[in-house]
Scaffold this active site. Structure first.
Site, PDB file in Angstrom:
ATOM      1  N   GLU A  94       2.214   9.017   2.679  1.00 34.19           N
ATOM      2  CA  GLU A  94       1.002   9.184   1.888  1.00 34.19           C
ATOM      3  C   GLU A  94      -0.153   8.385   2.448  1.00 34.19           C
ATOM      4  O   GLU A  94       0.034   7.332   3.043  1.00 34.19           O
ATOM      5  CB  GLU A  94       1.253   8.684   0.458  1.00 34.19           C
ATOM      6  CG  GLU A  94       2.373   9.427  -0.209  1.00 34.19           C
ATOM      7  CD  GLU A  94       2.465   9.111  -1.690  1.00 34.19           C
ATOM      8  OE1 GLU A  94       3.393   9.613  -2.324  1.00 34.19           O
ATOM      9  OE2 GLU A  94       1.608   8.383  -2.211  1.00 34.19           O
ATOM     10  N   CYS A 114      10.434   1.858   3.762  1.00 36.72           N
ATOM     11  CA  CYS A 114      10.274   0.479   4.208  1.00 36.72           C
ATOM     12  C   CYS A 114      11.608  -0.234   4.087  1.00 36.72           C
ATOM     13  O   CYS A 114      12.357  -0.025   3.133  1.00 36.72           O
ATOM     14  CB  CYS A 114       9.223  -0.244   3.369  1.00 36.72           C
ATOM     15  SG  CYS A 114       8.919  -1.933   3.945  1.00 36.72           S
ATOM     16  N   SER A 196      -1.822  -5.415   6.455  1.00 34.42           N
ATOM     17  CA  SER A 196      -1.169  -6.196   5.403  1.00 34.42           C
ATOM     18  C   SER A 196       0.298  -6.347   5.769  1.00 34.42           C
ATOM     19  O   SER A 196       0.987  -5.359   6.033  1.00 34.42           O
ATOM     20  CB  SER A 196      -1.318  -5.468   4.075  1.00 34.42           C
ATOM     21  OG  SER A 196      -0.567  -6.124   3.074  1.00 34.42           O
ATOM     22  N   SER A 219       1.180 -10.740   2.095  1.00 38.46           N
ATOM     23  CA  SER A 219       1.686 -10.562   0.728  1.00 38.46           C
ATOM     24  C   SER A 219       2.508 -11.782   0.361  1.00 38.46           C
ATOM     25  O   SER A 219       3.650 -11.919   0.786  1.00 38.46           O
ATOM     26  CB  SER A 219       2.545  -9.301   0.660  1.00 38.46           C
ATOM     27  OG  SER A 219       1.747  -8.188   1.000  1.00 38.46           O
ATOM     28  N   ASN A 295       1.260  -2.885 -10.400  1.00 37.75           N
ATOM     29  CA  ASN A 295       1.335  -1.459 -10.735  1.00 37.75           C
ATOM     30  C   ASN A 295       2.762  -1.144 -11.162  1.00 37.75           C
ATOM     31  O   ASN A 295       3.700  -1.544 -10.478  1.00 37.75           O
ATOM     32  CB  ASN A 295       0.994  -0.609  -9.514  1.00 37.75           C
ATOM     33  CG  ASN A 295      -0.490  -0.532  -9.281  1.00 37.75           C
ATOM     34  OD1 ASN A 295      -1.272  -0.325 -10.200  1.00 37.75           O
ATOM     35  ND2 ASN A 295      -0.891  -0.725  -8.042  1.00 37.75           N
ATOM     36  N   CYS A 338      -1.336   0.330  -5.222  1.00 39.78           N
ATOM     37  CA  CYS A 338      -0.497  -0.332  -4.228  1.00 39.78           C
ATOM     38  C   CYS A 338       0.945  -0.255  -4.666  1.00 39.78           C
ATOM     39  O   CYS A 338       1.259  -0.413  -5.833  1.00 39.78           O
ATOM     40  CB  CYS A 338      -0.842  -1.801  -4.118  1.00 39.78           C
ATOM     41  SG  CYS A 338      -2.530  -2.083  -3.728  1.00 39.78           S
TER      42      CYS A 338
HETATM   43  N1  SAH Z   1       4.283  -3.785   3.750  1.00 39.28           N
HETATM   44  C1  SAH Z   1       3.002  -4.382   3.697  1.00 39.28           C
HETATM   45  C2  SAH Z   1       1.889  -3.402   3.403  1.00 39.28           C
HETATM   46  C3  SAH Z   1       2.157  -2.322   2.405  1.00 39.28           C
HETATM   47  S1  SAH Z   1       2.263  -2.840   0.740  1.00 39.28           S
HETATM   48  C4  SAH Z   1       2.988  -5.525   2.713  1.00 39.28           C
HETATM   49  O1  SAH Z   1       3.929  -5.667   1.955  1.00 39.28           O
HETATM   50  O2  SAH Z   1       2.037  -6.302   2.745  1.00 39.28           O
HETATM   51  C5  SAH Z   1       0.569  -3.220   0.321  1.00 39.28           C
HETATM   52  C6  SAH Z   1       0.422  -4.239  -0.760  1.00 39.28           C
HETATM   53  O3  SAH Z   1       0.836  -3.715  -2.026  1.00 39.28           O
HETATM   54  C7  SAH Z   1       1.251  -5.496  -0.535  1.00 39.28           C
HETATM   55  O4  SAH Z   1       0.503  -6.649  -0.819  1.00 39.28           O
HETATM   56  C8  SAH Z   1       2.351  -5.328  -1.548  1.00 39.28           C
HETATM   57  O5  SAH Z   1       2.973  -6.534  -1.881  1.00 39.28           O
HETATM   58  C9  SAH Z   1       1.607  -4.706  -2.692  1.00 39.28           C
HETATM   59  N2  SAH Z   1       2.443  -4.060  -3.683  1.00 39.28           N
HETATM   60  C10 SAH Z   1       3.603  -3.428  -3.519  1.00 39.28           C
HETATM   61  N3  SAH Z   1       4.062  -2.959  -4.702  1.00 39.28           N
HETATM   62  C11 SAH Z   1       3.154  -3.298  -5.627  1.00 39.28           C
HETATM   63  C12 SAH Z   1       3.059  -3.064  -7.032  1.00 39.28           C
HETATM   64  N4  SAH Z   1       3.987  -2.403  -7.683  1.00 39.28           N
HETATM   65  N5  SAH Z   1       1.977  -3.557  -7.664  1.00 39.28           N
HETATM   66  C13 SAH Z   1       1.018  -4.219  -7.001  1.00 39.28           C
HETATM   67  N6  SAH Z   1       1.036  -4.456  -5.683  1.00 39.28           N
HETATM   68  C14 SAH Z   1       2.118  -3.997  -4.995  1.00 39.28           C
HETATM   69 FE1  SF4 Z   2       7.686  -2.827   2.225  1.00 41.55          FE
HETATM   70 FE2  SF4 Z   2       5.307  -3.903   1.670  1.00 41.55          FE
HETATM   71 FE3  SF4 Z   2       6.679  -2.513  -0.187  1.00 41.55          FE
HETATM   72 FE4  SF4 Z   2       7.546  -4.900   0.581  1.00 41.55          FE
HETATM   73  S1  SF4 Z   2       5.638  -4.460  -0.478  1.00 41.55           S
HETATM   74  S2  SF4 Z   2       8.814  -3.072   0.334  1.00 41.55           S
HETATM   75  S3  SF4 Z   2       7.026  -4.871   2.724  1.00 41.55           S
HETATM   76  S4  SF4 Z   2       5.827  -1.713   1.684  1.00 41.55           S
END
Ligand code: SAH
Ligand code: SF4
Length: 352
Positions: A94, A114, A196, A219, A295, A338
């Site tokens: 996506e 992932c 990120s 993160s 989220n 996110c």
């Molecule tokens: N794998 C990378 C980038 C993709 S995730 C990473 O983890 O940084 C992008 C961002 O969304 C990251 O900061 C991640 O921690 C956050 N994220 C993932 N699931 C989320 C959720 N349910 N609510 C809010 N942020 C979330």
């Molecule tokens: Fe992967 Fe980023 Fe999701 Fe963690 S937050 S599972 S590293 S996409």
């Protein structure tokens, strides 16, 4: 059947080699490059300045455009557009375009699924399928660049915050950024990209050593290892102390400000004590904290912090000297927030 390679997988030397192998003049590489990245051509037919024989070779050996938009959803305010792309092998990824405040920010994927398993993340919940090729990363950007171009608009920012961990697919991610960055092509400035990462320490150090202008977001989500390990298995291999050391190294090497991402979860990581602990962890580091209420995802029972608590968290951090922004949740009605960019959100195509 193996699909023909994506033309977006090629860089200029690769394209030049291919043309040489076809006994075509090398200068055609530049013409093709400009067609792809400045005119947004999406099929071999559109390259009308090329001889027909070359157009036919291109069409029969390479895939243009590259990905089939499987569905497209718009948020109720129409400012967020999510596209699901079906890849040649059936995987679905996506990309989300967010159009606010004169900015067109595109959030793209680096992997199908992932491997990092963060418990609060929809992509983490679905597991790992495969890395994206560099051309599949490029194709997401070009898809939206083309759409915006038709409206006389441009992308302003690209963030690697969709599905996948970009530093777990380091070479292809950076190759895609380099390709889009090329001044003779799409010419998208390095500073307009943000990677990120979940916090892969060796990759952060490598990235620091490359001294790129690309922005880095990390993160973090917790200020102690017990809490973080409950949320993010990666913390076992790269605990917070090592991660913050690598972040300090990055800032020292590049002079660039780092962003820490923080999904605010009620009662888990949103108390004033946590904010104070975070502030002491980040003391003296050129950074800011991007906090976003969690989220909801189907596989995780945590609840988003409410506005009032989020505000207290922000104020506590800022009083301790760490800048913090609370981001609004956008596109939530189409699961474009996110961590929601995952297979579970595949639903029938909506008319846009
Ligand atoms: N794998 C990378 C980038 C993709 S995730 C990473 O983890 O940084 C992008 C961002 O969304 C990251 O900061 C991640 O921690 C956050 N994220 C993932 N699931 C989320 C959720 N349910 N609510 C809010 N942020 C979330
Ligand atoms: Fe992967 Fe980023 Fe999701 Fe963690 S937050 S599972 S590293 S996409």
């Amino acid at each position: 059947m193996e699909a023909q390679p994506l033309i977006y997988n090629l860089d200029i030397p690769g394209l030049t080699d291919l043309l040489r192998a076809w006994d075509e003049p090398a200068y055609r590489a530049k013409q093709i490059w400009q067609g792809l990245y400045q005119h947004f051509y999406n099929s071999a037919d559109e390259f009308t300045s090329l001889p027909k024989s070359l157009r036919e070779k291109l069409a029969s050996n390479l895939t243009f455009g590259g990905m089939t938009p499987a569905s497209k959803l718009s948020s109720s305010d129409r400012h967020t557009i999510k596209t699901l792309f079906r890849l040649h092998d059936g995987n679905v990824i996506e990309a989300v375009l967010m159009r606010y405040d004169n900015r067109n920010t595109l959030c793209i994927s680096s992997q199908a699924g992932c491997a990092m398993g963060c418990v609060f993340c929809a992509t983490g919940q679905m597991g790992f399928n495969r890395n994206l090729a560099s051309g599949e990363i490029v194709a997401q950007v070009m898809h939206y660049a083309r759409l915006l171009n038709e409206e006389g608009e441009r992308l302003t920012n690209v963030v690697l915050m969709g599905m996948g961990e970009p530093f777990h697919n380091y070479d292809n991610t950076l190759a895609a950024i380099d390709r889009l960055n090329d001044p003779d092509g799409f010419n998208f400035g390095a500073r307009r990209f943000t990677i990120s990462t979940v916090g892969l320490v060796p990759a952060i150090r490598r990235f620091a050593d490359e001294e790129r202008q690309v922005n880095l977001a990390v993160s973090l989500h917790a200020a102690d290892d017990t809490t973080r390990l409950n949320m993010m298995p990666v913390d076992k291999k790269y605990p917070i102390a090592d991660l913050i050391d690598a972040c300090r190294y990055y800032v020292q090497k590049t002079g660039r400000r780092i962003t820490f991402e923080w999904a605010l979860i009620n009662g888990v990581n949103d108390t004033p004590e946590t904010a104070r602990k975070l502030a002491s962890l980040l003391k003296g580091l050129l950074c800011h904290v991007n906090a976003i209420p969690l989220n909801p995802t189907t596989g995780y029972s945590g609840v988003a912090t409410d506005r009032g608590r989020a505000q207290i968290f922000k104020e506590t951090l800022e009083n301790a000297g760490i800048p913090c922004t609370i981001r609004m949740r956008r596109g939530i009605d189409i699961a474009a927030g996110c961590g929601q960019l995952a297979g579970s959100s595949i639903s029938p195509a909506a008319k846009n």
